[in-house]
Design a protein around this motif. Structure first.
Motif, PDB file in Angstrom:
ATOM      1  N   TYR A  79       0.857  -1.177   0.000  1.00  0.00           N
ATOM      2  CA  TYR A  79       0.000   0.000   0.000  1.00  0.00           C
ATOM      3  C   TYR A  79       0.891   1.224   0.000  1.00  0.00           C
ATOM      4  O   TYR A  79       2.073   1.166   0.371  1.00  0.00           O
ATOM      5  N   GLY A  89      -5.671   8.568   3.224  1.00  0.00           N
ATOM      6  CA  GLY A  89      -5.811   7.171   3.584  1.00  0.00           C
ATOM      7  C   GLY A  89      -4.918   6.307   2.714  1.00  0.00           C
ATOM      8  O   GLY A  89      -4.709   6.602   1.540  1.00  0.00           O
ATOM      9  N   PRO A  90      -4.343   5.240   3.267  1.00  0.00           N
ATOM     10  CA  PRO A  90      -3.522   4.336   2.458  1.00  0.00           C
ATOM     11  C   PRO A  90      -4.297   3.788   1.266  1.00  0.00           C
ATOM     12  O   PRO A  90      -5.512   3.579   1.329  1.00  0.00           O
ATOM     13  N   TYR A 138     -12.543  -1.451  10.383  1.00  0.00           N
ATOM     14  CA  TYR A 138     -11.422  -1.197  11.290  1.00  0.00           C
ATOM     15  C   TYR A 138     -11.315   0.285  11.596  1.00  0.00           C
ATOM     16  O   TYR A 138     -11.619   1.127  10.739  1.00  0.00           O
ATOM     17  N   TYR A 169      -8.209   2.899  12.858  1.00  0.00           N
ATOM     18  CA  TYR A 169      -6.793   3.100  13.140  1.00  0.00           C
ATOM     19  C   TYR A 169      -6.580   4.543  13.580  1.00  0.00           C
ATOM     20  O   TYR A 169      -7.338   5.431  13.216  1.00  0.00           O
ATOM     21  N   GLN A 175      -3.227   7.402  13.541  1.00  0.00           N
ATOM     22  CA  GLN A 175      -1.876   7.626  13.030  1.00  0.00           C
ATOM     23  C   GLN A 175      -1.342   8.921  13.607  1.00  0.00           C
ATOM     24  O   GLN A 175      -1.870   9.996  13.337  1.00  0.00           O
ATOM     25  N   LEU A 195       0.266   3.154  11.123  1.00  0.00           N
ATOM     26  CA  LEU A 195      -1.119   3.039  11.584  1.00  0.00           C
ATOM     27  C   LEU A 195      -1.198   2.064  12.754  1.00  0.00           C
ATOM     28  O   LEU A 195      -0.619   0.986  12.704  1.00  0.00           O
ATOM     29  N   PHE A 219      -8.273   6.886  10.884  1.00  0.00           N
ATOM     30  CA  PHE A 219      -8.681   6.283   9.616  1.00  0.00           C
ATOM     31  C   PHE A 219      -9.597   5.092   9.871  1.00  0.00           C
ATOM     32  O   PHE A 219      -9.320   4.252  10.726  1.00  0.00           O
ATOM     33  N   LEU A 237     -12.875  -4.247   4.683  1.00  0.00           N
ATOM     34  CA  LEU A 237     -12.288  -5.371   3.959  1.00  0.00           C
ATOM     35  C   LEU A 237     -13.357  -6.423   3.746  1.00  0.00           C
ATOM     36  O   LEU A 237     -14.173  -6.680   4.633  1.00  0.00           O
ATOM     37  N   GLN A 264      -7.732  -4.007   1.344  1.00  0.00           N
ATOM     38  CA  GLN A 264      -8.399  -3.203   2.356  1.00  0.00           C
ATOM     39  C   GLN A 264      -8.591  -1.794   1.780  1.00  0.00           C
ATOM     40  O   GLN A 264      -7.703  -1.266   1.103  1.00  0.00           O
ATOM     41  N   PHE A 290      -9.508   2.262   2.569  1.00  0.00           N
ATOM     42  CA  PHE A 290      -9.419   3.242   3.645  1.00  0.00           C
ATOM     43  C   PHE A 290     -10.244   4.484   3.334  1.00  0.00           C
ATOM     44  O   PHE A 290     -10.385   4.882   2.163  1.00  0.00           O
ATOM     45  N   GLY A 291     -10.729   5.119   4.395  1.00  0.00           N
ATOM     46  CA  GLY A 291     -11.384   6.400   4.256  1.00  0.00           C
ATOM     47  C   GLY A 291     -10.351   7.518   4.229  1.00  0.00           C
ATOM     48  O   GLY A 291      -9.154   7.285   4.400  1.00  0.00           O
ATOM     49  N   PRO A 292     -10.797   8.762   4.046  1.00  0.00           N
ATOM     50  CA  PRO A 292      -9.877   9.902   3.918  1.00  0.00           C
ATOM     51  C   PRO A 292      -9.300  10.388   5.244  1.00  0.00           C
ATOM     52  O   PRO A 292      -8.365  11.176   5.254  1.00  0.00           O
ATOM     53  N   ARG A 301      -9.091  14.399  11.138  1.00  0.00           N
ATOM     54  CA  ARG A 301      -7.998  15.031  11.876  1.00  0.00           C
ATOM     55  C   ARG A 301      -8.546  15.633  13.157  1.00  0.00           C
ATOM     56  O   ARG A 301      -9.293  16.602  13.107  1.00  0.00           O
TER      57      ARG A 301
END
Lengths: 113, 113
Positions: free
Chosen positions: A36, A43-44, B33, B35, B37, B43, B90, B94, B102, B104-106, B109
């Motif tokens: 990734y 996001g990744p 999920y 996460y 960061q 993550l 994040f 999946l 997988q 991911f969202g944006p 913050r």
């Protein structure tokens, strides 16, 4: 899932190939290698994955050694937009709920003009 | 097809305030999920939901709660925010039992003062 080791940072000239290594010496026979990338706190984003054969898509190529203990992600003609953090993870695909994705710190790739 | 969406995009809280981060996916994925960061870090998994109706702790669950509202939505709640929870959050999803990647969202913050 097996752990991975990646260099902290790398740099590459624009237009050249970027070769990002990943060590996964404890990988199991049914674990896939996934790559990734994360561009500047977005996001990744998925790039590519493989089991033991080399793989290529429109973004990159993935070369996995015969013993599967390491792999290399190749960006054939790096551009400035490829500057990002690249994550290599290994996981057993198709494990359903038992899969817990783990991301390390990845490799920070800087592509310079 | 929006993929994984997160709200809000930015949030500033005072210590002790509470808030809920929302996440939704429209890909009919089983697993979701959360996460966090922190700057310069990878993550870290907070909580995950392998399937609708189940949730489990990840690596850093303290100070958080989650709810898998339905198959589409997975929310993260901070009951009493602390400055140590300042981070980018994040959400990801999946499709279990597949080889697919997988998503991911944006990110959200969050700053806790």
């Amino acid at each position: 899932d097996a752990k991975t080791t990646q260099p902290t940072s790398m740099d590459c000239a624009e237009g050249r190939a970027a070769n990002l290594p990943c060590n996964h010496s404890t990988i199991s026979g049914n674990e896939y290698v996934y790559w990734y990338r994360q561009i500047h706190s977005q996001g990744p984003q998925y790039i590519i994955h493989g089991l033991k054969n080399n793989e290529t898509n429109e973004m990159a190529s993935l070369i996995i050694t015969e013993d599967r203990k390491s792999s290399t992600l190749i960006l054939p003609h790096a551009t400035l937009r490829d500057t990002a953090v690249y994550y290599c993870i290994v996981r057993v695909a198709g494990t359903g709920g038992s899969y817990i994705p783990t991301f390390g710190r990845g490799t920070s790739l800087i592509v310079h003009p | 097809n929006a993929g994984v969406t997160q709200t809000p995009k930015f949030q500033v809280l005072k210590t002790g305030q509470s808030m809920t981060l929302q996440c939704a996916q429209d890909m009919n994925h089983n697993s979701m999920y959360w996460y966090r960061q922190d700057p310069g870090m990878g993550l870290r998994l907070i909580y995950y939901s392998a399937s609708e109706g189940t949730t489990d702790k990840g690596e850093v669950p303290n100070g958080y709660n989650v709810s898998r509202l339905n198959k589409r939505e997975f929310s993260l709640r901070l009951e009493s925010a602390a400055p140590s929870q300042t981070s980018v959050y994040f959400c990801a999803s999946l499709q279990a039992l597949s080889y697919n990647e997988q998503f991911f969202g944006p990110g959200t913050r969050l700053t806790v003062l």
